[in-house]
Design a protein around this motif. Structure first.
Motif, short mmCIF file in Angstrom:
data_model
loop_
_atom_site.label_atom_id
_atom_site.label_comp_id
_atom_site.label_asym_id
_atom_site.label_seq_id
_atom_site.Cartn_x
_atom_site.Cartn_y
_atom_site.Cartn_z
N ALA A 27 0.83 -1.20 0.00
CA ALA A 27 0.00 0.00 0.00
C ALA A 27 0.86 1.25 0.00
O ALA A 27 0.54 2.25 -0.65
N LEU A 28 1.96 1.22 0.72
CA LEU A 28 2.89 2.36 0.73
C LEU A 28 3.50 2.60 -0.65
O LEU A 28 3.76 3.74 -1.03
N LEU A 29 3.72 1.53 -1.38
CA LEU A 29 4.29 1.66 -2.72
C LEU A 29 3.26 2.13 -3.75
O LEU A 29 3.60 2.40 -4.89
N GLY A 30 1.98 2.17 -3.32
CA GLY A 30 0.94 2.72 -4.19
C GLY A 30 0.27 1.73 -5.12
O GLY A 30 -0.38 2.15 -6.08
N VAL A 31 0.38 0.43 -4.85
CA VAL A 31 -0.30 -0.54 -5.72
C VAL A 31 -1.78 -0.59 -5.35
O VAL A 31 -2.22 -0.12 -4.31
N SER A 32 -2.60 -1.16 -6.24
CA SER A 32 -4.05 -1.19 -6.05
C SER A 32 -4.45 -2.12 -4.90
O SER A 32 -3.68 -2.98 -4.46
N GLY A 33 -5.69 -1.98 -4.44
CA GLY A 33 -6.21 -2.76 -3.32
C GLY A 33 -6.16 -4.27 -3.53
O GLY A 33 -5.73 -5.02 -2.66
N PRO A 34 -6.60 -4.77 -4.71
CA PRO A 34 -6.53 -6.22 -4.93
C PRO A 34 -5.09 -6.76 -4.92
O PRO A 34 -4.85 -7.85 -4.41
N ILE A 35 -4.17 -5.99 -5.45
CA ILE A 35 -2.76 -6.44 -5.44
C ILE A 35 -2.22 -6.43 -4.01
O ILE A 35 -1.45 -7.32 -3.63
N GLN A 36 -2.63 -5.46 -3.20
CA GLN A 36 -2.24 -5.44 -1.79
C GLN A 36 -2.73 -6.71 -1.09
O GLN A 36 -1.99 -7.36 -0.34
N THR A 37 -3.97 -7.05 -1.35
CA THR A 37 -4.57 -8.23 -0.72
C THR A 37 -3.87 -9.50 -1.19
O THR A 37 -3.57 -10.39 -0.38
N LEU A 38 -3.60 -9.59 -2.49
CA LEU A 38 -2.89 -10.77 -3.01
C LEU A 38 -1.48 -10.87 -2.44
O LEU A 38 -1.00 -11.97 -2.12
N THR A 39 -0.81 -9.71 -2.28
CA THR A 39 0.53 -9.71 -1.69
C THR A 39 0.48 -10.20 -0.26
O THR A 39 1.28 -11.05 0.15
N ALA A 40 -0.46 -9.68 0.52
CA ALA A 40 -0.59 -10.09 1.92
C ALA A 40 -0.90 -11.58 2.03
O ALA A 40 -0.32 -12.30 2.85
N ALA A 41 -1.81 -12.06 1.17
CA ALA A 41 -2.19 -13.47 1.21
C ALA A 41 -1.02 -14.37 0.81
O ALA A 41 -0.75 -15.39 1.46
N ALA A 42 -0.32 -14.00 -0.26
CA ALA A 42 0.79 -14.84 -0.74
C ALA A 42 1.91 -14.90 0.28
O ALA A 42 2.44 -15.98 0.58
N VAL A 43 2.28 -13.76 0.85
CA VAL A 43 3.37 -13.75 1.83
C VAL A 43 2.93 -14.49 3.10
O VAL A 43 3.69 -15.27 3.67
N GLY A 44 1.70 -14.27 3.55
CA GLY A 44 1.21 -14.96 4.75
C GLY A 44 1.16 -16.46 4.57
O GLY A 44 1.58 -17.22 5.44
N LEU A 45 0.64 -16.91 3.43
CA LEU A 45 0.59 -18.35 3.16
C LEU A 45 1.98 -18.95 3.00
O LEU A 45 2.25 -20.05 3.49
N GLY A 46 2.85 -18.22 2.31
CA GLY A 46 4.22 -18.71 2.15
C GLY A 46 4.95 -18.82 3.49
O GLY A 46 5.63 -19.82 3.75
N ALA A 47 4.82 -17.80 4.31
CA ALA A 47 5.47 -17.83 5.63
C ALA A 47 4.90 -18.95 6.49
O ALA A 47 5.64 -19.64 7.20
N THR A 48 3.58 -19.16 6.41
CA THR A 48 2.96 -20.24 7.17
C THR A 48 3.44 -21.60 6.69
O THR A 48 3.70 -22.50 7.50
N ALA A 49 3.56 -21.77 5.39
CA ALA A 49 4.06 -23.04 4.83
C ALA A 49 5.50 -23.30 5.26
O ALA A 49 5.86 -24.44 5.63
N ILE A 50 6.32 -22.27 5.23
CA ILE A 50 7.72 -22.43 5.66
C ILE A 50 7.78 -22.79 7.14
O ILE A 50 8.54 -23.67 7.55
N LEU A 51 6.96 -22.12 7.95
CA LEU A 51 6.93 -22.44 9.38
C LEU A 51 6.47 -23.88 9.61
O LEU A 51 7.05 -24.59 10.44
N HIS A 52 5.46 -24.30 8.89
CA HIS A 52 4.93 -25.66 9.09
C HIS A 52 5.97 -26.73 8.77
O HIS A 52 6.02 -27.77 9.41
N ARG A 53 6.83 -26.47 7.81
CA ARG A 53 7.86 -27.43 7.44
C ARG A 53 9.10 -27.35 8.33
O ARG A 53 9.93 -28.24 8.30
N SER A 54 9.22 -26.29 9.13
CA SER A 54 10.39 -26.15 9.99
C SER A 54 10.19 -26.94 11.28
O SER A 54 9.11 -27.47 11.55
N ARG A 55 11.23 -26.98 12.09
CA ARG A 55 11.14 -27.69 13.37
C ARG A 55 10.26 -26.96 14.36
O ARG A 55 9.79 -27.54 15.33
#
Length: 140
Positions: free
Chosen positions: A40-68
């Motif tokens: 949002a600070l970089l000025g991208v549109s609302g749907p792209i902000q939501t997709l960015t948040a979802a992708a990073v959140g899901l990716g971080a969750t997947a990495i955590l789930h596979r870690s110890r």
């Protein structure tokens, strides 16, 4: 309030909620929300902000789930000092008979067995496992 502030307030709320639950999964979603705020600070549109948040959140969750940190350690509760405070305590064994003994420990008689590699000699032993009313010991 602007979009980036909303994203960061949401991330802050999830960080506080994570402190109460003790899991790292909410923290991973909060990281995703923080990245939505950065988008949002970089000025991208609302749907792209939501997709960015979802992708990073899901990716971080997947990495955590596979870690110890994502899976609890599989320990044997009969050997876990956090489950049984007797693990690691000392017990005096006066004599052995065929790898077994009876000792007075904490005001009661207990059956004692030798653990793997322990030598049957009279003396002090360290409790390494508790199986019901049996203490499994190793040489101190």
């Amino acid at each position: 309030m602007s979009d980036w502030m909303n994203w960061l307030v949401g991330a802050g709320i999830l960080v506080i909620a994570e402190l109460f639950t003790g899991t790292f999964y909410l923290l991973m979603i909060a990281i995703g929300l923080a990245f939505g705020g950065i988008a949002a600070l970089l000025g991208v549109s609302g749907p792209i902000q939501t997709l960015t948040a979802a992708a990073v959140g899901l990716g971080a969750t997947a990495i955590l789930h596979r870690s110890r940190f994502g899976r609890p350690a599989k320990t044997n509760p009969t050997r876990d000092q956090n489950v049984n405070l007797d693990i690691g305590a000392r017990v005096a064994v006066p004599s052995w008979h065929e790898g077994r003994a009876r000792v007075m420990y904490r005001g009661a008689l207990w059956d004692v067995e030798l653990g793997p590699g322990a030598l049957p000699e009279a003396g002090d032993y360290r409790i390494v496992e508790v199986q019901g009313s049996r203490l499994i010991v190793a040489n101190a």
